[in-house]
Design a protein around this motif. Structure first.
Motif, PDB file in Angstrom:
ATOM      1  N   UNK A   1     -20.737 -14.546 -44.375  1.00  0.00           N
ATOM      2  CA  UNK A   1     -20.418 -13.540 -45.392  1.00  0.00           C
ATOM      3  C   UNK A   1     -19.572 -14.123 -46.512  1.00  0.00           C
ATOM      4  N   UNK A   2     -18.565 -14.907 -46.151  1.00  0.00           N
ATOM      5  CA  UNK A   2     -17.724 -15.555 -47.161  1.00  0.00           C
ATOM      6  C   UNK A   2     -18.497 -16.549 -48.006  1.00  0.00           C
ATOM      7  N   UNK A   3     -19.395 -17.287 -47.378  1.00  0.00           N
ATOM      8  CA  UNK A   3     -20.217 -18.256 -48.113  1.00  0.00           C
ATOM      9  C   UNK A   3     -21.141 -17.544 -49.090  1.00  0.00           C
ATOM     10  N   UNK A   4     -21.734 -16.439 -48.648  1.00  0.00           N
ATOM     11  CA  UNK A   4     -22.596 -15.667 -49.549  1.00  0.00           C
ATOM     12  C   UNK A   4     -21.794 -15.098 -50.714  1.00  0.00           C
ATOM     13  N   UNK A   5     -20.603 -14.574 -50.432  1.00  0.00           N
ATOM     14  CA  UNK A   5     -19.755 -14.023 -51.497  1.00  0.00           C
ATOM     15  C   UNK A   5     -19.363 -15.108 -52.497  1.00  0.00           C
ATOM     16  N   UNK A   6     -18.984 -16.275 -51.993  1.00  0.00           N
ATOM     17  CA  UNK A   6     -18.632 -17.393 -52.878  1.00  0.00           C
ATOM     18  C   UNK A   6     -19.820 -17.779 -53.744  1.00  0.00           C
ATOM     19  N   UNK A   7     -20.995 -17.873 -53.128  1.00  0.00           N
ATOM     20  CA  UNK A   7     -22.199 -18.250 -53.876  1.00  0.00           C
ATOM     21  C   UNK A   7     -22.495 -17.243 -54.976  1.00  0.00           C
TER      22      UNK A   7
ATOM     23  N   UNK B   1     -19.346 -15.545 -27.338  1.00  0.00           N
ATOM     24  CA  UNK B   1     -18.511 -14.343 -27.203  1.00  0.00           C
ATOM     25  C   UNK B   1     -18.604 -13.532 -28.486  1.00  0.00           C
ATOM     26  N   UNK B   2     -18.098 -12.325 -28.444  1.00  0.00           N
ATOM     27  CA  UNK B   2     -18.071 -11.472 -29.640  1.00  0.00           C
ATOM     28  C   UNK B   2     -17.221 -12.111 -30.734  1.00  0.00           C
ATOM     29  N   UNK B   3     -16.137 -12.777 -30.322  1.00  0.00           N
ATOM     30  CA  UNK B   3     -15.268 -13.442 -31.307  1.00  0.00           C
ATOM     31  C   UNK B   3     -16.025 -14.578 -32.008  1.00  0.00           C
ATOM     32  N   UNK B   4     -16.821 -15.341 -31.250  1.00  0.00           N
ATOM     33  CA  UNK B   4     -17.614 -16.418 -31.859  1.00  0.00           C
ATOM     34  C   UNK B   4     -18.617 -15.856 -32.863  1.00  0.00           C
ATOM     35  N   UNK B   5     -19.310 -14.794 -32.479  1.00  0.00           N
ATOM     36  CA  UNK B   5     -20.291 -14.180 -33.375  1.00  0.00           C
ATOM     37  C   UNK B   5     -19.617 -13.594 -34.609  1.00  0.00           C
ATOM     38  N   UNK B   6     -18.445 -13.005 -34.427  1.00  0.00           N
ATOM     39  CA  UNK B   6     -17.692 -12.468 -35.566  1.00  0.00           C
ATOM     40  C   UNK B   6     -17.282 -13.596 -36.516  1.00  0.00           C
ATOM     41  N   UNK B   7     -16.862 -14.716 -35.954  1.00  0.00           N
ATOM     42  CA  UNK B   7     -16.490 -15.870 -36.775  1.00  0.00           C
ATOM     43  C   UNK B   7     -17.661 -16.383 -37.591  1.00  0.00           C
ATOM     44  N   UNK B   8     -18.826 -16.467 -36.943  1.00  0.00           N
ATOM     45  CA  UNK B   8     -20.030 -16.916 -37.657  1.00  0.00           C
ATOM     46  C   UNK B   8     -20.369 -15.934 -38.779  1.00  0.00           C
ATOM     47  N   UNK B   9     -20.280 -14.633 -38.487  1.00  0.00           N
ATOM     48  CA  UNK B   9     -20.576 -13.619 -39.503  1.00  0.00           C
ATOM     49  C   UNK B   9     -19.594 -13.707 -40.671  1.00  0.00           C
ATOM     50  N   UNK B  10     -18.324 -13.928 -40.383  1.00  0.00           N
ATOM     51  CA  UNK B  10     -17.317 -14.048 -41.448  1.00  0.00           C
ATOM     52  C   UNK B  10     -17.592 -15.270 -42.312  1.00  0.00           C
ATOM     53  N   UNK B  11     -17.923 -16.386 -41.680  1.00  0.00           N
ATOM     54  CA  UNK B  11     -18.223 -17.618 -42.433  1.00  0.00           C
ATOM     55  C   UNK B  11     -19.434 -17.409 -43.342  1.00  0.00           C
TER      56      UNK B  11
END
Length: 163
Positions: free
Chosen positions: A113-119, A101-111
């Protein structure tokens, strides 16, 4: 404590506890019926081969987790594990065509994106810490240099003893 701050004892206790807790969870989830209905599978070499390979890989993941925490931090380990799960989800979508679903894809993108920002932030912090350590070493070297300067007769041992 029981593990005496020993990471290998902790891994052993975690594996033993998982094996013990696995049985009641199987019973509570009704898996015993499934096992009894498929009992003939348990006598095949293919089943035991796949179970052994899965167990070895699971054990190696546990060891790699311990080693990763030794050189990073528990937070970094958790973030990398979450990013790994997101990448696995993307691979499942691509390879197996799992519905999403769009919500699943958004969740993956947020994860991701957050991982890249943390790195990125973590890398910047490490670079600053490394620069600060190098600056400290240079300052210490500058403070100690006059004591070991051969060109300056006022600071050598013979000059000091003549005073």
């Amino acid at each position: 404590g029981a593990v005496q701050n020993n990471k290998w004892k902790l891994a052993a206790y975690n594996n033993i506890n998982a094996c013990i807790l696995f049985v009641p969870l199987m019973i509570l989830q009704g898996e015993v019926r499934v096992i009894l209905a498929s009992w003939d599978i348990f006598t095949t070499m293919n089943f035991w081969f796949l179970m052994t390979v899965g167990g070895v890989f699971g054990f190696m993941i546990g060891i790699m987790s311990i080693l990763q925490i030794q050189v990073t931090s528990p937070l970094t380990h958790n973030i990398s594990g979450t990013a790994k799960a997101a990448v696995q989800s993307i691979l499942a979508l691509y390879i197996f065509g799992n519905p999403t679903t769009a919500a699943n894809l958004a969740g993956i993108a947020i994860v991701l994106g957050g991982s890249l920002a943390y790195s990125y932030i973590r890398r910047e912090e490490m670079a600053e810490a490394q620069k600060a350590a190098l600056d400290t070493m240079k300052a210490t070297e500058a403070e100690l240099a006059p004591m070991y300067d051969d060109d300056d007769d006022d600071n050598d041992i013979e000059s000091r003893s003549r005073r």
